[in-house]
Each structure stands twice: as C-alpha cells, then as structure tokens.
Design an enzyme around this catalytic site. Structure first.
Site, PDB file in Angstrom:
ATOM      1  N   LYS A 136      81.217  25.200  59.097  1.00 38.38           N
ATOM      2  CA  LYS A 136      80.048  25.843  59.695  1.00 38.38           C
ATOM      3  C   LYS A 136      80.057  25.739  61.219  1.00 38.38           C
ATOM      4  O   LYS A 136      80.787  24.937  61.799  1.00 38.38           O
ATOM      5  CB  LYS A 136      78.761  25.254  59.109  1.00 38.38           C
ATOM      6  CG  LYS A 136      78.466  23.834  59.487  1.00 38.38           C
ATOM      7  CD  LYS A 136      77.073  23.472  58.944  1.00 38.38           C
ATOM      8  CE  LYS A 136      76.635  22.138  59.484  1.00 38.38           C
ATOM      9  NZ  LYS A 136      75.283  21.775  59.097  1.00 38.38           N
ATOM     10  N   LYS A 171      82.265   6.679  65.669  1.00 38.31           N
ATOM     11  CA  LYS A 171      82.167   6.703  67.134  1.00 38.31           C
ATOM     12  C   LYS A 171      83.122   5.689  67.767  1.00 38.31           C
ATOM     13  O   LYS A 171      83.702   5.942  68.820  1.00 38.31           O
ATOM     14  CB  LYS A 171      80.727   6.430  67.587  1.00 38.31           C
ATOM     15  CG  LYS A 171      79.789   7.613  67.356  1.00 38.31           C
ATOM     16  CD  LYS A 171      80.008   8.710  68.396  1.00 38.31           C
ATOM     17  CE  LYS A 171      79.077   9.893  68.259  1.00 38.31           C
ATOM     18  NZ  LYS A 171      79.344  10.782  67.121  1.00 38.31           N
ATOM     19  N   LYS A 187      78.291  22.386  67.255  1.00 38.56           N
ATOM     20  CA  LYS A 187      78.352  22.071  68.673  1.00 38.56           C
ATOM     21  C   LYS A 187      79.641  21.336  69.045  1.00 38.56           C
ATOM     22  O   LYS A 187      80.168  21.469  70.128  1.00 38.56           O
ATOM     23  CB  LYS A 187      77.147  21.153  68.944  1.00 38.56           C
ATOM     24  CG  LYS A 187      76.656  21.091  70.305  1.00 38.56           C
ATOM     25  CD  LYS A 187      75.175  20.832  70.463  1.00 38.56           C
ATOM     26  CE  LYS A 187      74.587  19.589  69.848  1.00 38.56           C
ATOM     27  NZ  LYS A 187      73.245  19.322  70.365  1.00 38.56           N
TER      28      LYS A 187
END
Ligand code: TRP
Length: 325
Positions: A191, A111, A194
């Site tokens: 896969k 992050k 989001k």
C-alpha cells in the site's frame, strides 16, 4: 460522548493514501466523538531529524488537518510539545512499568536495527509517552493501524497497573478501525506509504508531478490480454480507477486490456487528471489557511488552551493519588 485520541508524527506531508484512508475516517469521527487530534512532535525526535524543519513540519500537519476539513469547533487540535503535561505524566507512568517489556517490543527492535547509531532513551520510552498521550485525556478509543497495537497494549497495562496501585483513575483504551479505503502503492507492491519512496502522491503535488509519479508505475508485466492481474502495477492502476469512481473508464480500459489494445499512457493520464481535480479542492482550502497565518495561530493557541485545561485536571488527580502536592 466517548473521547478519541489520535496522534500523527510530524514526518513528511500527508499523501493520497492518508487522504482516502485515514483522513476521510477522521472527518466522520469529529461528528460522533469528543476528539483530540494531535501532532506528536516529541515522538518525531526519537529518530534522526532536522531541528530546522521540525516546527514547519508540525505546522504543515496542522494545515493539512484543517484543509481536509477537521473543524476546530468540533474537535481539539493539539501540538504535543505545547502541553508539557504529556512529558510529566510519561515520567510518572514510567516508574510503574518494566524496562524489559519495552525492550521486547517489535517497534523498538525494528528502530534499533534501522538506526544502530541512534539507540536513545527516547526510543525505548516511546510507548510510555504514547500511553501518557492517551491517558492524559482519559481517551477510551484510539484509531491506529495494526503496527501500533503492541503500543496500545502497553497503554492498557499501564492504566491497569496505575489503577490497582493508586485507585481507579484511567479507562483502558481500545483501538478501533476508522472507515477508509485501501490505497495501493505506485511501486506496484503493497500500500501507499510515507516510508516507501516512489509509492505515493502527496496532497500538494501539481499535475506535472502527479503525471511523473504515475508514469513510474510498472506496467510491463509481460502478460497481456484475458483477465486483469490481481497484483502488481497494472492491478494497482485499476484499483485507483475504482477508488476515484471512474467506473466507465474502468470498464473501457478493462475491455482494452482483454483485447490487447490497452494504452497505459491514456489510463495514467485519465487518473492524473482526476487525482489533480480531487486534490485541487484540498489545495485551495489549504492555501486559504496558509495565507491567513493569524487565523492558524489562533486555532493552535485555542487548541492549546483547551487541552491545557483538560490535561491539568488529570494531572492534579494523578499527582495527588501518587502522593505529591
Ligand atoms: N506511535 C504513533 C504512530 O507512529 C503515533 C502516536 C503517538 C499515537 N502517540 C499516539 C497514536 C497516541 C495514537 C495515540 O503512528
């Protein structure tokens, strides 16, 4: 009955991957365990976000939960920020945990690299708050993906440390995998996720949008005929056929592929139609809840009251053990 705590951040709508992956597994959990399904809105704000849409994004997840079939009579639905004990416990637990351990976590480093201008205290604190989420309800089982495993290890370390310093209070939570299918990305790689634009179909998409998403799946691998490819766009389209139980169609298109007769637009149209049908059941149910905001409010308030009681019970024990009150 063992207690399960599961948290989802309020970032964007659920997609088909969540539906066939996590959601179907969650439905089974509510029959077997004492479950708390939380929307962790306090975790959501550790990365850049828009305060104008946070409330609706949080409510959207609750509506999705309900439309999937989570039943407030069988499980507890919680909005994290409505239970202030999460923050209180997180602060108390932060005093027994080392800063350097948090700085070492891969999620924190990722992050930091992703948002170099947004390295805030909340981001560092994230795993402590997550530990508090779980320990507040003395949950023993936590359904999480692999990426969250280091966070759960922090929760176990905190539980152990607390127990040894102040007396046995918390169970050490364990992760477990829910039943669920692997849903491939529409980009042809990995896969459905989001965070990868163009990889997913959301649960509220209409037929035209679904068709548009599928149209973008890459099929021009250059190779055609013979055996089906194992990876990439074509492989993913066939995986979707299987997932939707379109077995007859699978055989037909496989045959067409090996005979070099396949028309991908036909395959994609078949998929789009079936996905839309499956989603309509979900969308109808969601509309019913959307059109009854009073019912949704009362479900949220009910969940809040029950969770407040459970949370306060733990907090009284924690405060007293730590020497307060
Ligand atoms: N960190 C989790 C995620 O990003 C969300 C989360 C917050 C969570 N608190 C939790 C998950 C407690 C399980 C238990 O997916």
């Amino acid at each position: 009955m063992k207690r399960v705590f599961s948290g989802i951040r309020a970032t964007g709508r659920l997609h088909l991957g969540n539906y066939f992956g996590a959601a179907k597994g969650m439905l089974k959990l509510q029959d077997k365990y004492d479950c708390i399904f939380s929307v962790v809105d306090l975790h959501t704000i550790t990365v850049p976000y828009d305060p104008k849409i946070l409330k609706q994004a949080t409510r959207d997840i609750i509506l999705d939960y309900l439309a999937i079939g989570l039943d407030p009579k069988k499980c507890h639905l919680e909005i994290q920020s409505m239970i202030p004990q999460h923050v209180e416990l997180a602060y108390l637990l932060s005093t027994i945990y080392q800063v350097s351990r948090l700085e070492d976590l891969p999620t924190y480093k990722e992050k930091k690299a992703q948002y170099p201008k947004y390295i805030n205290m909340g981001l560092l604190y994230y795993p402590v708050l997550m530990a508090a989420d779980i320990l507040l309800y003395k949950a023993e089982l936590v359904p999480i993906g692999k990426d969250q495993e280091p966070h759960l290890e922090v929760a176990r370390e905190i539980a152990r440390k607390f127990n040894s310093m102040f007396g046995q209070t918390f169970p050490e939570p364990q992760s477990f995998k829910t039943e669920g299918e692997y849903v491939p990305s529409l980009t042809g790689d990995g896969k459905m996720s989001k965070s990868v634009e163009g990889s997913y179909i959301t649960l509220i998409d209409d037929l035209a949008t679904i068709k548009k998403c599928l149209a973008a799946v890459p099929t021009d691998s250059g190779v055609i005929g013979g055996e089906l490819p194992k990876a990439g766009g074509i492989a993913n389209l066939f995986t979707l056929l299987k997932l939707l139980k379109l077995d007859k169609e699978y055989i037909k298109f496989e045959h067409d592929y090996s005979n070099k007769k396949i028309k991908y637009s036909d395959l994609k149209n078949t998929l789009a139609g079936t996905i839309f049908e499956e989603l309509q059941i979900f969308q109808k149910k969601r509309k019913e809840f959307e059109n009854n905001p009073a019912l949704v409010d009362s479900i949220i308030n009910d969940g809040q009251n029950k969770c407040l009681d459970m949370a306060e019970e733990t907090m009284q024990e924690v405060r007293s053990r730590m020497g307060f009150g």
